[in-house]
Design an enzyme around this catalytic site. Structure first.
Site, PDB file in Angstrom:
ATOM      1  CB  CYS A  86       6.833   6.852  40.264  1.00  0.00           C
ATOM      2  SG  CYS A  86       7.175   6.955  38.508  1.00  0.00           S
ATOM      3  CB  CYS A 232      15.830  14.153  33.284  1.00  0.00           C
ATOM      4  SG  CYS A 232      15.287  15.690  32.526  1.00  0.00           S
ATOM      5  CG  HIS A 356      12.626   7.038  39.096  1.00  0.00           C
ATOM      6  ND1 HIS A 356      11.927   6.347  40.070  1.00  0.00           N
ATOM      7  CD2 HIS A 356      11.721   7.879  38.515  1.00  0.00           C
ATOM      8  CE1 HIS A 356      10.660   6.757  40.073  1.00  0.00           C
ATOM      9  NE2 HIS A 356      10.512   7.678  39.138  1.00  0.00           N
TER      10      HIS A 356
HETATM   11  N1  COA Z   1      22.361  12.427  35.060  1.00  0.00           N
HETATM   12  C1  COA Z   1      23.539  12.386  34.433  1.00  0.00           C
HETATM   13  N2  COA Z   1      23.734  11.785  33.255  1.00  0.00           N
HETATM   14  C2  COA Z   1      22.675  11.189  32.697  1.00  0.00           C
HETATM   15  C3  COA Z   1      21.413  11.187  33.306  1.00  0.00           C
HETATM   16  C4  COA Z   1      21.278  11.849  34.553  1.00  0.00           C
HETATM   17  N3  COA Z   1      20.140  11.870  35.240  1.00  0.00           N
HETATM   18  N4  COA Z   1      20.562  10.511  32.523  1.00  0.00           N
HETATM   19  C5  COA Z   1      21.263  10.083  31.466  1.00  0.00           C
HETATM   20  N5  COA Z   1      22.541  10.479  31.564  1.00  0.00           N
HETATM   21  C6  COA Z   1      23.631  10.229  30.607  1.00  0.00           C
HETATM   22  C7  COA Z   1      23.942   8.754  30.451  1.00  0.00           C
HETATM   23  O1  COA Z   1      24.917   8.343  31.356  1.00  0.00           O
HETATM   24  C8  COA Z   1      24.449   8.693  29.029  1.00  0.00           C
HETATM   25  O2  COA Z   1      25.786   9.120  29.016  1.00  0.00           O
HETATM   26  P1  COA Z   1      26.853   8.520  27.942  1.00  0.00           P
HETATM   27  O3  COA Z   1      26.324   8.908  26.602  1.00  0.00           O
HETATM   28  O4  COA Z   1      28.123   9.201  28.318  1.00  0.00           O
HETATM   29  O5  COA Z   1      26.854   7.064  28.172  1.00  0.00           O
HETATM   30  C9  COA Z   1      23.613   9.737  28.323  1.00  0.00           C
HETATM   31  O6  COA Z   1      23.167  10.630  29.327  1.00  0.00           O
HETATM   32  C10 COA Z   1      22.399   9.169  27.594  1.00  0.00           C
HETATM   33  O7  COA Z   1      21.732   8.296  28.479  1.00  0.00           O
HETATM   34  P2  COA Z   1      20.487   7.416  28.043  1.00  0.00           P
HETATM   35  O8  COA Z   1      20.177   6.483  29.142  1.00  0.00           O
HETATM   36  O9  COA Z   1      20.719   6.848  26.687  1.00  0.00           O
HETATM   37  O10 COA Z   1      19.341   8.481  28.038  1.00  0.00           O
HETATM   38  P3  COA Z   1      18.502   9.112  26.866  1.00  0.00           P
HETATM   39  O11 COA Z   1      19.277  10.231  26.304  1.00  0.00           O
HETATM   40  O12 COA Z   1      17.954   8.083  25.942  1.00  0.00           O
HETATM   41  O13 COA Z   1      17.244   9.667  27.695  1.00  0.00           O
HETATM   42  C11 COA Z   1      16.029  10.866  29.337  1.00  0.00           C
HETATM   43  C12 COA Z   1      17.420  10.554  28.767  1.00  0.00           C
HETATM   44  C13 COA Z   1      16.209  11.770  30.529  1.00  0.00           C
HETATM   45  C14 COA Z   1      15.213  11.579  28.265  1.00  0.00           C
HETATM   46  C15 COA Z   1      15.327   9.529  29.720  1.00  0.00           C
HETATM   47  O14 COA Z   1      16.158   8.813  30.596  1.00  0.00           O
HETATM   48  C16 COA Z   1      13.974   9.760  30.347  1.00  0.00           C
HETATM   49  O15 COA Z   1      12.980   9.937  29.659  1.00  0.00           O
HETATM   50  N6  COA Z   1      13.908   9.725  31.696  1.00  0.00           N
HETATM   51  C17 COA Z   1      12.673   9.899  32.451  1.00  0.00           C
HETATM   52  C18 COA Z   1      12.180   8.588  33.012  1.00  0.00           C
HETATM   53  C19 COA Z   1      10.869   8.805  33.764  1.00  0.00           C
HETATM   54  O16 COA Z   1       9.973   9.462  33.296  1.00  0.00           O
HETATM   55  N7  COA Z   1      10.715   8.224  34.951  1.00  0.00           N
HETATM   56  C20 COA Z   1       9.516   8.401  35.723  1.00  0.00           C
HETATM   57  C21 COA Z   1       9.407   9.784  36.229  1.00  0.00           C
HETATM   58  S1  COA Z   1       8.009  10.064  37.258  1.00  0.00           S
END
Ligand code: COA
Length: 412
Positions: A86, A232, A356
């Site tokens: 990252c 997250c 991100h």
């Molecule tokens: N803030 C607000 N809403 C969020 C959000 C955030 N940060 N992240 C996701 N959402 C919302 C989306 O808009 C979506 O809404 P909807 O259902 O109304 O359309 C819903 O949550 C699901 O989003 P999706 O993209 O399908 O996420 P997910 O549920 O499959 O996974 C996480 C969510 C957080 C588990 C996943 O994005 C993740 O693992 N993120 C970490 C990535 C990472 O590790 N990056 C490097 C870090 S060092």
């Protein structure tokens, strides 16, 4: 040391762009940066290209920079491909600074692009596993989980909530340690997320632009206790770019919009206990950067920090010296890190809300801070911003990031 200036920045929106290719997004960011700098592509003498996952997700394990940049007319010049998890994009920025300081080039492009959103969510999530020592993964996770041994958790704290990147578990483990060690609360972590989502309402390039109250953040879907969804960072696509030049070359640009690089520091971690915060990789990098720039934490007007989760911001505001160790939660809850507060942090909305796309994130921070120092940030402008700090971390090794970059930018 010879001076380096940022004379152009460009950035796509961050978000989910299934129809856009790496080349599309790279072109958009680079063209925007060239337009901002007011130069044709022929003036670029070297390019540093950052990307972390195109190999794993699209099979482009090698030469992604040459593939993305040649269609823009960037040919014949040195193109260096960079991967540092990252922290890849801030590493590209740091190497572009070195290229200029070495005297080899006077106008250099740093660009980062990432395309991670895919219908195959599990494949995307698996790509994050590469930012941990793959030969030592289970031991690393076990050690991180053991940091909060003895802590009483809610009964549903460790239940499976669906696919997620391993980094959400890593950050949750670090957050639990901080809660146990310093008394940090889940509500304080939620205050960071609420503040960042509020900030991104004013950022037209942000992935999310919906404000959240602390109560709404706490009530949202749990990802990995104590982290809920708005705390997250999401999976994102996007690209960002910066054009840097030497003191000598500054005469070809609009000096009044140039931003000076006070320090650009890249370090890797060291072996130590999580109970030694003075040894934390970001702390070490920050002290080095402050020393190099000749400034102190009190001089900083605005910061963009690596809030891959809201807890990350608490940790990094401590490491950057904006408060004492263990005081980051209280700092966030006090409102001091909001725009208009004592030390505004993540006016862009941060990784949690702006998005991100990991290989573009560090240069996205440079984009925001350059706008802030020029006074061009619109409704999210930090008034009178003169000195800005970007903190960008990558991967995890033992108890902390494997790579950390601190960049200090100054108004000219
Ligand atoms: N803030 C607000 N809403 C969020 C959000 C955030 N940060 N992240 C996701 N959402 C919302 C989306 O808009 C979506 O809404 P909807 O259902 O109304 O359309 C819903 O949550 C699901 O989003 P999706 O993209 O399908 O996420 P997910 O549920 O499959 O996974 C996480 C969510 C957080 C588990 C996943 O994005 C993740 O693992 N993120 C970490 C990535 C990472 O590790 N990056 C490097 C870090 S060092």
């Amino acid at each position: 040391m010879s001076a380096v200036y940022v004379v152009g920045v460009g950035m796509t929106a961050f978000g989910q762009f299934i129809q856009k290719s790496m080349q599309d997004m790279t072109r958009e960011a680079v063209h925007a940066a060239l337009g901002d700098a007011g130069i044709p592509v022929s003036k670029i003498e070297a390019a540093y290209f950052s990307n972390a996952t195109q190999g794993a997700l699209e099979g482009q394990y090698m030469i992604p920079g040459q593939v993305a940049l040649r269609p823009l007319g960037l040919e014949g010049i040195p193109i260096v491909n960079l991967e540092n998890a990252c922290a890849s994009a801030s590493t590209a920025f740091a190497m572009a600074c070195k290229e200029i300081r070495s005297g080899d080039s006077s106008v250099v492009l740093a660009v980062g692009a990432e395309k991670m959103v895919s219908p195959d969510k599990l494949k995307t999530m698996a790509a994050f596993d590469g930012a941990i020592d793959v030969h030592n993964r289970d031991e690393t996770i076990a050690n991180l989980l053991a940091m909060s041994d003895g802590m009483t958790l809610p009964s549903d704290a460790l239940e499976d909530t669906g696919p997620r990147s391993v980094f959400m578990d890593v950050y949750a483990a670090m957050a639990r340690f901080h809660m146990m060690e310093y008394g940090t609360t889940q509500a304080q972590i939620a205050a960071v997320a609420a503040k960042n989502h509020d900030h991104s309402v004013h950022n037209e390039r942000a992935q999310f632009r919906k404000s959240f109250s602390v109560e709404e953040v706490l009530a949202a879907r749990k990802v990995c206790w104590p982290l809920t969804l708005p705390m997250c960072s999401p999976v994102s696509d996007g690209a960002s770019a910066a054009i840097l030049c030497s003191e000598e070359a500054l005469k070809y640009f609009d000096r009044s919009r140039a931003v000076k690089v006070g320090a650009s520091v890249l370090v890797s971690g060291t072996t130590h206990s999580p109970k030694q915060p003075e040894q934390h990789i970001t702390r070490v990098a920050a002290l080095k950067a402050y020393d190099m720039a000749g400034v102190a934490p009190e001089d900083v007007s605005v910061a963009e920090v690596h809030d891959a989760t809201a807890f990350g911001e608490i940790l990094q505001t401590e490491n950057l010296g904006f408060c004492g160790f263990g005081e980051g939660g209280a700092l966030a809850a006090s409102g001091a890190t909001r725009i208009g507060g004592r030390i505004p942090v993540n006016p862009s909305g941060g990784l949690e809300s702006k998005g991100h796309p990991i290989g573009a994130t560090g240069l996205g921070q440079i984009f925001e801070l350059t706008q802030q120092l020029r006074g061009e940030a619109g409704a999210r402008q930090v008034e009178g911003a003169r000195i800005a700090v970007a903190e960008n971390g990558g991967g995890v090794y033992e108890y902390e990031e494997a790579a950390a970059c601190i960049t200090i930018l100054e108004k000219t």
